[in-house]
Write an enzyme that holds these catalytic residues in place. Structure first.
Site, PDB file in Angstrom:
ATOM      1  N   LYS A   1     -36.726  -1.101 -35.087  1.00  0.00           N
ATOM      2  CA  LYS A   1     -36.178  -1.662 -33.847  1.00  0.00           C
ATOM      3  C   LYS A   1     -34.926  -0.890 -33.422  1.00  0.00           C
ATOM      4  CE  LYS A   1     -38.134  -6.202 -34.882  1.00  0.00           C
ATOM      5  NZ  LYS A   1     -37.913  -7.545 -35.481  1.00  0.00           N
TER       6      LYS A   1
ATOM      7  N   GLN B   1     -33.577 -11.639 -37.814  1.00  0.00           N
ATOM      8  CA  GLN B   1     -34.787 -11.139 -38.469  1.00  0.00           C
ATOM      9  C   GLN B   1     -35.357 -12.212 -39.396  1.00  0.00           C
ATOM     10  OE1 GLN B   1     -36.302  -8.171 -37.785  1.00  0.00           O
ATOM     11  NE2 GLN B   1     -37.961  -8.815 -39.135  1.00  0.00           N
TER      12      GLN B   1
ATOM     13  N   ASP C   1     -35.811 -12.983 -28.644  1.00  0.00           N
ATOM     14  CA  ASP C   1     -37.042 -13.248 -29.395  1.00  0.00           C
ATOM     15  C   ASP C   1     -37.807 -14.433 -28.792  1.00  0.00           C
ATOM     16  OD1 ASP C   1     -37.788 -11.456 -31.325  1.00  0.00           O
ATOM     17  OD2 ASP C   1     -36.608 -12.340 -32.942  1.00  0.00           O
TER      18      ASP C   1
END
Lengths: 357, 357
Positions: free
Chosen positions: A117, A161, A184
């Site tokens: 990422k 994460q 997200d």
């Protein structure tokens, strides 16, 4: 109803055609997926609309012509559109989008994902920052880092994460991400807005958003099709099923309590496999001509590979590619799209913040 | 997986058995539906868990024994439990739950629904208040009334009677109801928490909650069954599908864009019809032995009836009752349950406010 249905079909065809044009630096054309609100057609039921439809049997009579949906190529195309937009923003106002990643512990797979990422951010000109916390950190420590990024005006997207270590309350932490920076899309308010017609979430979760874009760019019409989503995780299965439904697919969700998953899956025109089980979906689970999106990325030991393991999907590729009309490979299918969508969500967040159009 | 599955089955069987016991004044026993979090078993996939299940064919060989699920009787039983709890609260701390209803315009059906809700409150000893606004009122006027009820400590539940006139932004108004008083459960944050595993919404929307309770009290096991929800409205279809999924049904959602609704519905063990289309679901849509919950309440002209119209469901009752193993009538099925669940949500809200157990 017939009229609405036709106009929707036309839209999808148009966008499928549009995909063949070069992506211009206009952000509105980075994705072909339309805003959800714009496709919220009213449900107008009547006997004929329900009963007069022709059979759904897919006309698939050339088993040799399976299309491999190349997620890398599509993601590259999208990322290049993002890169242009980031450059335009920088030139026009001296600002770039910023992404913060919070990582707890030292899981090797998480480290790899985060590294990918960050590398993708760099390539696109997006600022990125990683905050790494030890495996045994407290919830308050994570929340403090979150607060810090909430206050930082150069950060437009924050991602935690997953998975988090067991002792941390994942729900509480994800619900603490400020909505405007929740790139997200895992905040329950965002999920509710994704589920409800007439609402538009601030961010679509990256993997589902990537799956839909893959379908649209591959010329697959979603509306009116039967879709089966295998797996119901909060981060993939659930939002993917909700998003497919917003696109007017008839969605069934198969999960570990489903008694005859292969039978139900065999009815689907579109199969999204997101169970996290290697090779769960066999060729016999598929209707000939189905389109298969494989979200699984399961590490399996492989001494011959560089890192001692390789990734395989939830779908038995060899079997499925003989039955499906189109299929995503693993790796190189959904994975790169997830990263591209994260960059895009971060860009969109920055644009929203600066009212940059 | 097998163990978990069995333990869940046992739980459901136990609660089905428990339903035969008299409802005691203990609130924890007003409903047989378990808290969602408590049934969030992990999805453990393996080949055998998926493939070794036996067929789902329903063993239904006595078409004469169709059970009519009497929503009035069940709702009365629940309401009597609520009444006892309200009395206990009043005796113990001098407080009663309070419900506020905001009604805009003068739709006759809305007036009837509101009247029924208020009458039910009175019967249960719950304080109620109705604020009626003219059809042409502004959004600000509605929001002002909302604020007023937010501040009123004697009000524990607020419901905005739907549908609102076209010129008002329903989404904005429903999102403005304070979560702690959102007894209809229509706030998108509440919906997100309903959708996501590991989360518990503050309130379950009344009609879906009533449907599940009807199933459980009728001894219908939900886990592992195929359920079809017909209709995907924000207030019934969507939350019902999410709730059935939390109960581990394999859910398919049929809507106006579905090409072959009768074929998909025929696969279901449990059918929830919430399309708002009179007699949409015919006998031929049902698998023999299916359980049918009819949420439709469609007014049709009937000069012979007292008010000039009568209510019929989304299911063609005469045909369906010859095929189904159990079916709810209209009226007298889901309707009374919706009202009972509204009272229960209001009671639960008051208990939460006063930490009354």
């Amino acid at each position: 109803m017939a009229l609405l249905y036709k106009s929707l079909s036309r839209r999808v065809l148009l966008t499928s055609a549009a995909m063949k044009r070069r992506i211009t630096p206009d952000a509105r054309q980075i994705l072909l997926s339309p805003p959800l609100i714009s496709i919220d057609f009213p449900d107008i039921w009547n006997s004929s609309s329900c009963l007069d439809y022709s059979s759904t049997a897919t006309s698939y009579d050339d088993p040799q012509s399976t299309t491999v949906i190349d997620g890398r190529v599509i993601a590259d195309e999208i990322t290049s559109g993002i890169t242009s937009e980031v450059r335009r923003m920088k030139n026009s106002m001296g600002k770039v989008p910023g992404l913060a990643v919070i990582m707890v512990g030292e899981r090797r797979d998480s480290q790899t994902y985060v590294r990918n990422k960050i590398a993708a951010c760099e390539e696109a000109g997006i600022k990125s920052e990683v905050s790494s916390l030890p495996d045994n950190c407290t919830e308050d420590q994570v929340l403090n880092v979150l607060s810090h990024f909430h206050e930082d005006p150069s950060i437009h997207g924050i991602l935690v994460q997953l998975p988090l270590p067991q002792h941390l309350d994942e729900g509480k932490i994800l619900s603490s991400v400020r909505l405007e920076k929740d790139v997200d899309g895992f905040h329950p308010l965002n999920m509710g807005n994704l589920a409800m017609r007439g609402r538009e979430p601030l961010f679509l979760p990256c993997t589902p958003k990537g799956c839909i874009e893959l379908l649209i760019r591959s010329g697959v019409e979603i509306s009116g099709k039967r879709a089966v989503v295998i797996g119901r995780s909060n981060i993939v299965g659930l939002p993917t099923s909700l998003l497919l439904q917003r696109h007017h697919a008839t969605v069934s969700i198969v999960h570990a309590f489903t008694r005859n998953p292969e039978q139900i899956t065999r009815e689907a025109d579109i199969v999204v496999a997101a169970a996290g089980v290697p090779n769960l979906v066999r060729g016999s689970w598929l209707k000939p001509g189905a389109v298969v999106i494989d979200v699984g990325t399961n590490p399996v030991e492989d001494p011959s590979s560089e890192h001692g393991y390789r990734l395989i999907g939830d779908v038995c590729y060899e079997e499925a590619s003989r039955v499906a009309s189109a299929i995503t490979p693993v790796p190189g299918g959904v994975g790169p799209m997830t990263v591209a969508m994260l960059l895009l969500n971060t860009l969109e967040s920055a644009k929203r913040t600066y009212s940059f159009t």
